[in-house]
Motif scaffolding. Sequence first.
Motif, PDB file in Angstrom:
ATOM      1  N   ALA A 170       0.909  -0.751  -0.081  1.00 21.14           N
ATOM      2  CA  ALA A 170      -0.077  -0.141   0.005  1.00 21.14           C
ATOM      3  C   ALA A 170       0.992   0.816   0.299  1.00 21.14           C
ATOM      4  CB  ALA A 170      -1.192  -0.070   1.073  1.00 21.14           C
ATOM      5  N   PRO A 171       0.353   2.291  -0.766  1.00 24.22           N
ATOM      6  CA  PRO A 171       1.085   3.203  -0.752  1.00 24.22           C
ATOM      7  C   PRO A 171       0.682   4.474   0.716  1.00 24.22           C
ATOM      8  CG  PRO A 171      -0.484   3.776  -2.684  1.00 24.22           C
ATOM      9  CD  PRO A 171      -0.559   2.476  -1.846  1.00 24.22           C
ATOM     10  N   GLU A 172       2.182   4.961   1.239  1.00 28.15           N
ATOM     11  CA  GLU A 172       2.495   5.842   2.542  1.00 28.15           C
ATOM     12  C   GLU A 172       1.774   6.544   2.658  1.00 28.15           C
ATOM     13  OE1 GLU A 172       5.547   5.426   5.389  1.00 28.15           O
ATOM     14  OE2 GLU A 172       5.670   4.406   3.400  1.00 28.15           O
ATOM     15  N   GLY A 173       1.289   5.690   4.244  1.00 31.21           N
ATOM     16  CA  GLY A 173      -0.061   7.073   4.798  1.00 31.21           C
ATOM     17  C   GLY A 173      -1.444   6.458   4.243  1.00 31.21           C
ATOM     18  N   VAL A 174      -1.318   5.512   3.558  1.00 28.42           N
ATOM     19  CA  VAL A 174      -2.393   5.352   2.816  1.00 28.42           C
ATOM     20  C   VAL A 174      -3.774   3.655   3.552  1.00 28.42           C
ATOM     21  CG1 VAL A 174      -4.672   4.699   0.777  1.00 28.42           C
ATOM     22  CG2 VAL A 174      -2.074   6.120   0.988  1.00 28.42           C
ATOM     23  N   CYS A 175      -3.940   3.999   5.179  1.00 28.03           N
ATOM     24  CA  CYS A 175      -4.625   3.522   6.393  1.00 28.03           C
ATOM     25  C   CYS A 175      -3.634   2.127   6.607  1.00 28.03           C
ATOM     26  CB  CYS A 175      -5.828   3.254   5.582  1.00 28.03           C
ATOM     27  SG  CYS A 175      -6.831   4.388   5.112  1.00 28.03           S
ATOM     28  N   VAL A 176      -2.840   1.427   6.024  1.00 29.75           N
ATOM     29  CA  VAL A 176      -2.294   0.058   6.368  1.00 29.75           C
ATOM     30  C   VAL A 176      -1.054   0.465   6.282  1.00 29.75           C
ATOM     31  CG1 VAL A 176      -3.539  -1.195   5.720  1.00 29.75           C
ATOM     32  CG2 VAL A 176      -2.549  -0.449   3.671  1.00 29.75           C
ATOM     33  N   ARG A 177       0.056   2.054   6.056  1.00 31.25           N
ATOM     34  CA  ARG A 177       1.420   1.817   6.570  1.00 31.25           C
ATOM     35  C   ARG A 177       1.970   3.040   6.327  1.00 31.25           C
ATOM     36  NH1 ARG A 177       5.133   1.364   1.821  1.00 31.25           N
ATOM     37  NH2 ARG A 177       6.722   1.195   2.786  1.00 31.25           N
ATOM     38  N   ALA A 178       2.884   3.133   7.800  1.00 32.94           N
ATOM     39  CA  ALA A 178       3.210   4.068   8.217  1.00 32.94           C
ATOM     40  C   ALA A 178       2.267   5.259   8.749  1.00 32.94           C
ATOM     41  CB  ALA A 178       4.575   4.645   7.488  1.00 32.94           C
ATOM     42  N   SER A 179       0.631   5.075   9.058  1.00 32.70           N
ATOM     43  CA  SER A 179       0.003   5.621   8.992  1.00 32.70           C
ATOM     44  C   SER A 179      -0.598   6.288  10.863  1.00 32.70           C
ATOM     45  CB  SER A 179      -1.424   5.382   8.454  1.00 32.70           C
ATOM     46  OG  SER A 179      -3.105   6.208   8.742  1.00 32.70           O
ATOM     47  N   PRO A 180      -1.085   7.538  11.134  1.00 34.70           N
ATOM     48  CA  PRO A 180      -0.744   7.599  12.209  1.00 34.70           C
ATOM     49  C   PRO A 180      -2.643   6.958  12.705  1.00 34.70           C
ATOM     50  CG  PRO A 180      -0.567  10.254  10.705  1.00 34.70           C
ATOM     51  CD  PRO A 180      -0.611   8.539  10.269  1.00 34.70           C
ATOM     52  N   VAL A 181      -3.436   6.100  11.858  1.00 34.26           N
ATOM     53  CA  VAL A 181      -4.634   5.535  12.293  1.00 34.26           C
ATOM     54  C   VAL A 181      -3.587   4.924  12.825  1.00 34.26           C
ATOM     55  CG1 VAL A 181      -6.584   4.364  11.265  1.00 34.26           C
ATOM     56  CG2 VAL A 181      -6.034   7.118   9.990  1.00 34.26           C
ATOM     57  N   VAL A 182      -2.984   4.034  12.013  1.00 35.90           N
ATOM     58  CA  VAL A 182      -2.705   2.772  12.716  1.00 35.90           C
ATOM     59  C   VAL A 182      -1.481   2.718  13.626  1.00 35.90           C
ATOM     60  CG1 VAL A 182      -1.334   0.478  11.606  1.00 35.90           C
ATOM     61  CG2 VAL A 182      -2.609   1.884   9.925  1.00 35.90           C
ATOM     62  N   SER A 183      -0.665   3.145  14.257  1.00 34.94           N
ATOM     63  CA  SER A 183       0.306   3.529  14.461  1.00 34.94           C
ATOM     64  C   SER A 183      -1.013   3.589  15.943  1.00 34.94           C
ATOM     65  CB  SER A 183       0.699   4.651  14.595  1.00 34.94           C
ATOM     66  OG  SER A 183       1.411   4.757  13.687  1.00 34.94           O
ATOM     67  N   ARG A 184      -2.128   4.539  15.826  1.00 35.19           N
ATOM     68  CA  ARG A 184      -2.943   4.766  16.872  1.00 35.19           C
ATOM     69  C   ARG A 184      -3.604   3.626  17.287  1.00 35.19           C
ATOM     70  NH1 ARG A 184      -3.920   9.599  14.535  1.00 35.19           N
ATOM     71  NH2 ARG A 184      -5.808   8.666  13.359  1.00 35.19           N
ATOM     72  N   ARG A 185      -3.965   2.859  16.179  1.00 35.00           N
ATOM     73  CA  ARG A 185      -5.068   0.768  16.245  1.00 35.00           C
ATOM     74  C   ARG A 185      -3.978   0.572  17.195  1.00 35.00           C
ATOM     75  NH1 ARG A 185      -8.241  -0.806  18.946  1.00 35.00           N
ATOM     76  NH2 ARG A 185      -9.471  -2.411  17.512  1.00 35.00           N
ATOM     77  N   LEU A 186      -2.821   0.152  16.387  1.00 31.14           N
ATOM     78  CA  LEU A 186      -1.561  -1.301  17.240  1.00 31.14           C
ATOM     79  C   LEU A 186      -1.102  -0.294  18.467  1.00 31.14           C
ATOM     80  CD1 LEU A 186       0.812  -0.904  14.110  1.00 31.14           C
ATOM     81  CD2 LEU A 186      -0.695  -2.560  15.118  1.00 31.14           C
ATOM     82  N   ALA A 187      -1.509   1.180  19.052  1.00 32.45           N
ATOM     83  CA  ALA A 187      -1.222   0.839  20.708  1.00 32.45           C
ATOM     84  C   ALA A 187      -2.092   0.981  21.025  1.00 32.45           C
ATOM     85  CB  ALA A 187      -1.231   2.881  20.914  1.00 32.45           C
ATOM     86  N   ALA A 188      -3.614   1.277  20.972  1.00 33.67           N
ATOM     87  CA  ALA A 188      -4.713   0.476  21.584  1.00 33.67           C
ATOM     88  C   ALA A 188      -4.785  -0.718  21.309  1.00 33.67           C
ATOM     89  CB  ALA A 188      -5.971   0.881  20.845  1.00 33.67           C
TER      90      ALA A 188
END
Length: 134
Positions: A83-101
């Motif tokens: 997936a392109p950078e920052g598109v929900c699945v790679r290096a995205s703040p959304v993914v980072s927050r979900r991983l932390a949760a």
Amino acid sequence: MRIGDAAAAAGTTPRALRLYEQRGLLPPPDRSPAGQRRYGPDDVARVRVVRELLALGLTIEDVRACVDRLPLLDVETIRSRRAPEGVCVRASPVVSRRLAALDAEIARLTRQRDELAARSARPRHPETPSRATG
């Protein structure tokens, strides 16, 4: 195609399509003269992407945070991790927050499991009657 056909093609239910529309993951579909929803191949592809992201552990709110980038994805791209950078699945703040949760929930469940294991391993005192569980 009508909602039932679109749902079947995407591997979900009509109820899920209505929910995705209500939550902003799908744009409002075209309507027939009778008011029935009509979906096209792009809508079905988008639903497949949404379902794949949800299957990865993202929430509906997580996906909604990157809804403007969903057209850049397809299921094979997500599965192949290209997936392109920052598109929900790679290096995205959304993914980072979900991983932390998820990490926090795993830690909480591990503590709960350890406490239960510790309590169940303690020897009973002879004067303490055992309680029947229901």
